[in-house]
Design a protein around this motif. Sequence first.
Motif, short mmCIF file in Angstrom:
data_model
loop_
_atom_site.label_atom_id
_atom_site.label_comp_id
_atom_site.label_asym_id
_atom_site.label_seq_id
_atom_site.Cartn_x
_atom_site.Cartn_y
_atom_site.Cartn_z
N SER A 1 0.85 -1.19 0.00
CA SER A 1 0.00 0.00 0.00
C SER A 1 0.88 1.24 0.00
O SER A 1 1.99 1.22 0.53
CB SER A 1 -0.90 0.01 1.24
OG SER A 1 -1.67 1.20 1.26
N THR B 1 -4.29 3.03 5.26
CA THR B 1 -4.52 1.59 5.15
C THR B 1 -4.09 0.91 6.45
O THR B 1 -4.70 -0.07 6.88
CB THR B 1 -3.71 1.00 3.97
OG1 THR B 1 -4.11 1.68 2.79
CG2 THR B 1 -3.92 -0.49 3.82
N ASP C 1 -6.88 0.80 8.89
CA ASP C 1 -7.84 -0.23 8.48
C ASP C 1 -7.32 -1.62 8.84
O ASP C 1 -8.06 -2.46 9.34
CB ASP C 1 -8.11 -0.13 6.97
CG ASP C 1 -9.09 -1.17 6.50
OD1 ASP C 1 -10.17 -1.30 7.11
OD2 ASP C 1 -8.77 -1.88 5.53
#
Length: 171
Positions: free
Chosen positions: A53, A58, A61
Motif C-alpha cells: 500500500s 490503510t 484499516d
Amino acid sequence: MHTAAPQARSLPVHEHPTLNRMATARRLQLVAETDFQPFLFGWRNRSGESHYSSNLLTLVDLLGRVGHTEEWAWVTTWPVDDPAAIAQACGRVDRGFVVEVGWRWTTSQIVRLGAAHFPRVNVATPRWARWSSLDELHGLGEAATIMGDWLIDREIGQGFESRAPDPYASR
C-alpha cells in the motif's frame, strides 16, 4: 433593440493569462510527478501473503481487522525500501494493541516510559505474547502512529521506550 457586445482587446493565444496559468500548472505537475517517489509499505497477516500500500490510512484499516479472526491474529508491516525494518501488532481494538518495532528477528515492544510489567492482561492472540502489562497496550490511533513513525523514519515517538519481549510470556 440591438446592444453591442462590449469591446475587449483580444490577446494572442500565447499571451492569454488563463492559458499561461494552465501551462505553468501543467509544468509544475510534470515536475512533481517525475520527482515524487511514493512511500510504499508492505504488509501481511497470518495468511503469509504479502500485500502493498502507498496510503498510511490503510494501516488504520489493517489494525481494525486484527484480533477478529484467526487469519488476522496479527499484522506485520515493513517499508518497501527497507524490508528488514518491521513494525507489527497484535491485540484488538476493544482491548488495545501490543506493538513491536525493530529489525527483522530482533523486534522490541514499545512501552511507555517507566512502564511496569504488572498487572498483566491477556491479549490472547496465537503466536504472540499472550500477556502484556496494561501500559503496553495502545489504542488504534496510537498503535498506527507508532507503526507509521517506524515505517517512515525508523523512530518511535517521544514518551515511548522499547524493551525486549517478555521472555516468560507464552508464545
